[in-house]
Write an enzyme that holds these catalytic residues in place. Structure first.
Site, PDB file in Angstrom:
ATOM      1  N   ALA A   8       2.210  -0.321  10.889  1.00  0.00           N
ATOM      2  CA  ALA A   8       1.662  -1.641  10.588  1.00  0.00           C
ATOM      3  C   ALA A   8       0.917  -1.580   9.257  1.00  0.00           C
ATOM      4  O   ALA A   8       0.615  -0.495   8.757  1.00  0.00           O
ATOM      5  CB  ALA A   8       0.701  -2.077  11.686  1.00  0.00           C
ATOM      6  N   MET A   9       0.635  -2.751   8.696  1.00  0.00           N
ATOM      7  CA  MET A   9      -0.107  -2.810   7.425  1.00  0.00           C
ATOM      8  C   MET A   9      -1.094  -3.962   7.460  1.00  0.00           C
ATOM      9  O   MET A   9      -0.740  -5.086   7.793  1.00  0.00           O
ATOM     10  CB  MET A   9       0.900  -2.969   6.271  1.00  0.00           C
ATOM     11  CG  MET A   9       0.258  -3.173   4.910  1.00  0.00           C
ATOM     12  SD  MET A   9      -0.732  -1.723   4.410  1.00  0.00           S
ATOM     13  CE  MET A   9      -2.012  -2.544   3.436  1.00  0.00           C
ATOM     14  N   GLU A  10      -2.348  -3.641   7.059  1.00  0.00           N
ATOM     15  CA  GLU A  10      -3.468  -4.549   7.304  1.00  0.00           C
ATOM     16  C   GLU A  10      -3.665  -5.647   6.277  1.00  0.00           C
ATOM     17  O   GLU A  10      -4.783  -6.146   6.124  1.00  0.00           O
ATOM     18  CB  GLU A  10      -4.753  -3.722   7.369  1.00  0.00           C
ATOM     19  CG  GLU A  10      -5.202  -3.094   6.020  1.00  0.00           C
ATOM     20  CD  GLU A  10      -4.715  -1.672   5.820  1.00  0.00           C
ATOM     21  OE1 GLU A  10      -3.725  -1.292   6.481  1.00  0.00           O
ATOM     22  OE2 GLU A  10      -5.309  -0.950   5.003  1.00  0.00           O
TER      23      GLU A  10
ATOM     24  N   GLU B  82       0.836  -1.198   0.000  1.00  0.00           N
ATOM     25  CA  GLU B  82       0.000   0.000   0.000  1.00  0.00           C
ATOM     26  C   GLU B  82       0.876   1.256   0.000  1.00  0.00           C
ATOM     27  O   GLU B  82       1.824   1.320   0.765  1.00  0.00           O
ATOM     28  CB  GLU B  82      -0.919   0.040   1.222  1.00  0.00           C
ATOM     29  CG  GLU B  82      -2.000   1.110   1.069  1.00  0.00           C
ATOM     30  CD  GLU B  82      -2.915   1.245   2.283  1.00  0.00           C
ATOM     31  OE1 GLU B  82      -2.499   0.873   3.401  1.00  0.00           O
ATOM     32  OE2 GLU B  82      -4.030   1.726   2.103  1.00  0.00           O
TER      33      GLU B  82
ATOM     34  N   GLU C 204      -5.566  -2.253  12.882  1.00  0.00           N
ATOM     35  CA  GLU C 204      -5.365  -3.151  11.733  1.00  0.00           C
ATOM     36  C   GLU C 204      -6.460  -4.207  11.639  1.00  0.00           C
ATOM     37  O   GLU C 204      -6.861  -4.599  10.549  1.00  0.00           O
ATOM     38  CB  GLU C 204      -3.985  -3.822  11.799  1.00  0.00           C
ATOM     39  CG  GLU C 204      -2.803  -2.858  11.894  1.00  0.00           C
ATOM     40  CD  GLU C 204      -2.798  -1.767  10.833  1.00  0.00           C
ATOM     41  OE1 GLU C 204      -3.298  -1.999   9.719  1.00  0.00           O
ATOM     42  OE2 GLU C 204      -2.299  -0.659  11.128  1.00  0.00           O
TER      43      GLU C 204
HETATM   44 ZN   LIG Z   1      -4.845   2.029   8.682  1.00  0.00          ZN
END
Ligand SMILES: [Zn+2]
Length: 1033
Positions: A439-441, A304, A474
């Site tokens: 963080a990345m979901e 992303e 997340e």
């Molecule tokens: Zn977010």
């Protein structure tokens, strides 16, 4: 994504923006062949995507086609798109300038029993709606890139200008957004990473469906060397095809001599090789050194917003959802994980193992795809038939328990809250040693910084709060963002505002001991401070370039988005209506893409009191900034007036913005309990309501749940100050903190004098609650720092005395031992950091003693987590302490401790040490490059660091944008940190000249506009307030 690192105090300190791009601007990188039409071969293919929209007359102009010939093709395009659930309504709201922003909702109910006058208004309204519907009907034909929506020539339709592909041929597409003629249905990805040579090879097989006749396929690819490409139509044979590439837009194309017909299926197979990405996005490699000093290599992904294309060729826009079957060939000493569970492992020749993961059961946007090849260890738990696992490097396995428990609890909470079960069979949370964002979901495989996921046995409640809130954010994305996704990045707030709101809401319900409400209140204040600038932007705003996409990850999308959802929830009757609306939204659009209007419509549909949520909320998402509500009283009549709260150095700037404000208020007869709250909807410029004359004072914006600032006038402020001086508990702590925030903001706006600010602060001798004290300290500290950077030494000394005089006794009361309450930790770390930074003797002594004990005990005598930073900062001010701290930093393994040591190191005033840290951060050897924004943000607090950092940024700009892309959150932080304390014309000129010289290397960034605006405002504030400070401090 959570782009913020876990230093919560800095969260809302995000840069802002101001690029109001004209959508008719020429793309600078397109060869303007239109001027020489003879040299320009036309493409006879007529994709609906190629239709040019002419905004003035709403006429469609298609090269080579008369206007009337279009109808059939359009209808076909729109209907087949609907069939496939594609959202064509993904238009930036700013592109409907004069129209009602509420076009997509039902006609107003007020038309049901009309008077003659209402009839006229209604008819007029219907006409507008009808014309807008027609406009919207045609809109799909223009993807609204600047190149795609240009002014046509009056007589002949304008030629589309195509760029030149790498092989010298014309590239058959001239827009930033992809055409909608081809839709990917499924991807079959096979990746073979070589962690010894830092390269990978891949094969991508894309099954596609032709939506409209076309002679080309356009998709994304970046830094991939495509070695073979074949194409198969229907049941036909696969044939080799030539791939054209246009690098500036990271697009590739295949041209066909005969048209692909709508409703046909086809398959594109691409073989390619690439190097691992050297930055923090795409498929990147990373390494860490374990306890025994061994270097371990791993490869992970971060896609992303625009980097899936760096790992595999794809239609890399959020609305092109598809299914994914992922296969990874790895060496035996690594494991591989991906979004889905492992289906089977097969030995290959050469000692490799082939891991095939299950095909995704849901359609997914490309930016959510993820895979990791590493030697991590998991711990797992079964929660409602879902396998939840937390992965870390093996030696940190013992730090994963808290995250597993938290994730399990929150997963069950969300399953119940949304009334939709988490749709995958497993959920992995992975701590990656080298990771830029918080963080990345990624669906089913959430990636984190170590500090955002790992909690030690001795970690403080404040550190647990960080982990719990990132996990909550997340996890909320697994529904908001993953299941229902914004159609385009202009509505990023639908993902991020919601996840941010849910992170606070879910933790308030599930873990009240974390006192998350204080943090939410503070981030709302910071979001307002940013949104008050002219360089801010609307929540839902036009996005047409790569840099603009990156820049959407800012406090407007996250914190303002969350704030307006809080305001909406608080203004709806009962506590279930908001929830019902979002359940309706999630169910209706499950697996699909949406825009902002879809959310408001869902909330309107469930409204029990026929509240028009769309009407109210559009005023908050379609215009930048927020209102200032001014209160005036005459007898029993209260008049409220609204205007745009706009901080600008130009006093003459006015905007005609109006908001639909659910104003809440309490008064002296009942002011604390929720039942005291009354509501008044202010939709027009002014509004009045009545109150008994006996009412002594009013407080608006109960508990600061609304996104607006209130000015009470001289008498109103004085009455509130008197009431608080008698008894602080007449108002909630949120209300008290809001009064402090608001009066400082009004002083910046020039509406109240700084003397009035100081008068209100007089009540604070009785204040002991965390949020008002922290807000006052933060505001005073920022003034103290500005004075310090201006070398106004006499005033700096007086400000110091003022702060110690007013907060000294509270500072004295703070303890230095372990503390369990999060709120008390927040309070004491703010007070003690302030005390020590002002060189308060007792604070310095305590901090030094604690550091000494810690060092002498070989680290066994632990410094409480919330006090580490203040202790390390004091220690680092001596050469000996700094060297000791550096040693400790080198040996520390726990990332949260390490970061506080690094902040201590970066607070040094010694130039030699400053140089060393910045160099180390840039090279990434001892200090990870991911920490550079934090280092810079810390350094600038000191006088030496402040000047030195600015030089460093100028000298190393090109290296910085190599590491962090232009517009990224990291670059926003660096630009802002390096400049926000300047307040002189000389510095303004310097900053302006440096950034304007960068051209495409960053001069267009919103954060640059914000930096310049902030310096001008500092300058103005100083000019006005220096004499006042001289007089009153
Ligand atoms: Zn977010």
């Amino acid at each position: 994504m959570d782009p913020f690192d876990s230093n919560s105090a800095e969260r809302a300190n995000l840069p802002r923006n101001m690029i109001e791009n004209s959508m008719f601007e020429e793309e600078p990188d397109v060869v303007d062949l239109a001027k020489d039409s003879a040299a320009f071969p036309t493409f006879p293919a007529l994709d609906p995507d190629e239709v040019v929209f002419e905004p003035r007359s709403s006429r469609l102009l298609v090269r080579g086609l008369g206007e009337n010939e279009m109808d059939e093709e359009e209808e076909d395009c729109e209907s087949s798109a609907r069939l496939l659930g594609m959202s064509f309504m993904n238009r930036s709201s700013s592109l409907r300038p004069n129209s009602s922003p509420y076009t997509r909702q039902n006609p107003p109910r007020s038309c049901s029993r009309p008077s003659a006058r209402t009839m006229v208004v209604c008819v007029l309204f219907l006409v507008i709606v009808a014309s807008m519907t027609m406009v919207l009907y045609f809109l799909p034909e223009c993807t609204f890139t600047r190149a795609g929506c240009r002014k046509p020539n009056n007589t002949t339709p304008q030629e589309i200008v195509y760029p030149i592909a790498t092989n010298g041929e014309l590239f058959p597409w001239a827009q930033f957004r992809l055409p909608h003629s081809i839709r990917p249905l499924s991807y079959n990805l096979t990746l073979s990473p070589d962690l010894d040579n830092m390269t990978f090879t891949g094969r991508t097989v894309i099954n596609m469906y032709v939506l409209h006749n076309t002679k080309r396929i356009i998709l994304h690819s970046a830094n991939l060397h495509i070695t073979k490409a074949t194409f198969k139509l229907g049941d036909g044979e696969a044939n080799d095809v030539t791939i054209l590439e246009y690098k500036p837009r990271q697009q590739i194309a295949i041209k066909f001599s005969a048209e692909l017909k709508s409703d046909q299926y086809c398959v594109l197979t691409l073989d390619y090789s690439a190097n691992f990405s050297q930055t923090y996005d795409g498929f990147y490699n990373s390494s860490y050194t374990d306890k025994d000093g061994n270097k371990n290599v791993l490869a992970a992904t971060q896609f992303e917003p625009l980097s899936a294309r760096k790992a595999f060729p794809c239609f890399d826009e959020p609305s092109f959802k598809a299914t994914f079957l992922i296969t990874i060939n790895r060496k035996t000493n690594y494991t591989a994980v991906s979004n889905m569970p492992l289906a089977k492992s097969t030995p290959l020749s050469g000692g490799l193992i082939q891991d095939e993961f299950e095909k995704t059961t849901v359609n997914m946007s490309t930016y959510l795809v993820a895979f990791i090849v590493a030697n991590f260890t998991p711990i797992s738990k079964n929660v409602s038939n879902i396998q939840v696992s937390v992965y870390s490097v093996p030696e940190k396995k013992e730090h994963t328990e808290y995250a597993l428990e938290t994730a399990s609890q929150l997963l069950e909470f969300y399953n119940t809250f949304f009334e939709i079960d988490y749709p995958l069979k497993k959920l992995d949370l992975v701590a990656i040693p080298d990771f830029l964002a918080g963080a990345m979901e990624n669906w089913g495989l959430i990636t984190f910084r170590e500090t955002s996921l790992l909690v030690g046995k001795q970690s403080s409640p404040l550190e647990k709060q960080v982990v719990a809130s990132v996990v909550a954010h997340e996890l909320a994305h697994q529904w908001f963002g993953n299941l229902v996704t914004m159609s385009w990045w202009n509505d990023l707030w639908l993902n991020e505002g919601f996840a941010t709101y849910m992170q606070y809401m879910s933790l308030q319900k599930t873990m009240p001991q974390l006192d998350i409400g204080n943090l939410f209140l503070a981030v709302r204040f910071r979001a307002m401070d940013k949104d008050a600038l002219n360089s801010s932007h609307a929540v839902s705003t036009e996005v047409n370039t790569k840099e603009q996409v990156e820049e959407m990850f800012d406090s407007v999308s996250y914190e303002k988005g969350a704030s307006i959802l809080l305001m909406l929830n608080a203004s709806l009757p009962g506590d279930q209506q908001f929830r019902k609306g979002i359940i309706q939204y999630l169910k209706q659009f499950s697996g699909l893409n949406t825009d902002t209007a879809d959310l408001w419509n869902s909330l309107t549909q469930v409204s029990t009191q026929h509240q028009n949520v769309s009407e109210m909320m559009s005023s908050w998402t379609s215009q930048k900034g927020f209102p200032l509500v001014t209160v005036s009283r005459k007898g029993d009549q209260v008049t409220l007036t609204q205007e745009h709260f706009l901080l600008t150095s130009d006093n003459a700037t006015h905007t005609s913005s109006l908001w639909n404000i659910p104003v809440t208020y309490v008064n002296d007869s009942c002011s604390f309990a929720p039942e005291c709250r009354q509501v008044f909807n202010l939709k027009t410029k002014t509004g009045t309501f009545k109150l008994p004359e006996s009412v002594k004072w009013l407080k608006l914006n109960y508990r600061n749940s609304g996104f607006y600032i209130v000015h009470y006038g001289n008498e109103g402020w004085a009455a509130l100050k008197d009431a608080l001086s008698n008894n602080v508990s007449v108002l909630t702590h949120e209300d008290r903190a809001a009064l402090i925030h608001n009066i400082f903001a009004l002083s910046r706006l020039g509406r109240v004098s700084f003397h009035q600010v100081l008068t209100l602060l007089n009540y604070m001798s009785n204040e002991t609650e965390t949020t008002p004290v922290m807000e006052a300290l933060l505001q005073l500290e920022s003034i103290h720092r500005l004075l310090d950077k201006r070398q106004e030494e006499a005033l700096v000394a007086r400000m110091k005395n003022y702060i110690l005089h007013n907060f000294g006794s509270l500072m004295d009361k703070q303890t230095w031992g372990e503390e369990e309450s999060v709120s008390k930790q927040e309070l004491r770390s703010a007070l003690l950091q302030m005390a020590c930074s002002l060189n308060e003797k007792k604070c310095i002594q305590q901090a030094k003693a604690l550091f000494k004990q810690h060092v002498e005990s070989n680290g066994t005598l632990r410094i409480p987590g919330d006090l580490q930073q203040v202790v390390f900062t004091v220690a680092a001010q001596s050469d000996e302490g700094w060297e000791t701290l550096l040693q400790m930093y080198g040996h520390a393994t726990f990332d949260a401790d390490k970061r506080k040591m690094l902040q201590g190191l970066a607070s040094t005033q010694n130039i030699r040490q400053l140089v060393w840290i910045l160099k180390a951060g840039l090279s990434g050897n001892i200090i990870q490059t991911q920490e550079l924004p934090l280092v810079i943000n810390t350094m600038v607090k000191g006088f030496a660091g402040h000047l030195f950092v600015w030089d460093f940024v100028q000298e190393n700009w090109d290296r910085l944008i190599e590491k962090f892309s232009v517009g990224s959150f990291a670059i926003q932080t660096i630009v802002k940190s390096a400049t926000f304390q300047f307040s002189t014309q000389a510095h303004l000129d310097q900053v302006q000249s440096f950034f304007s010289g960068l051209k495409e290397r960053g001069s267009q960034m919103r954060s640059v506009q914000e930096a310049l605006e902030t310096i001008r405002l500092n300058q103005r504030w100083m000019d006005k307030n220096l004499p006042i400070l001289q007089k009153w401090l």
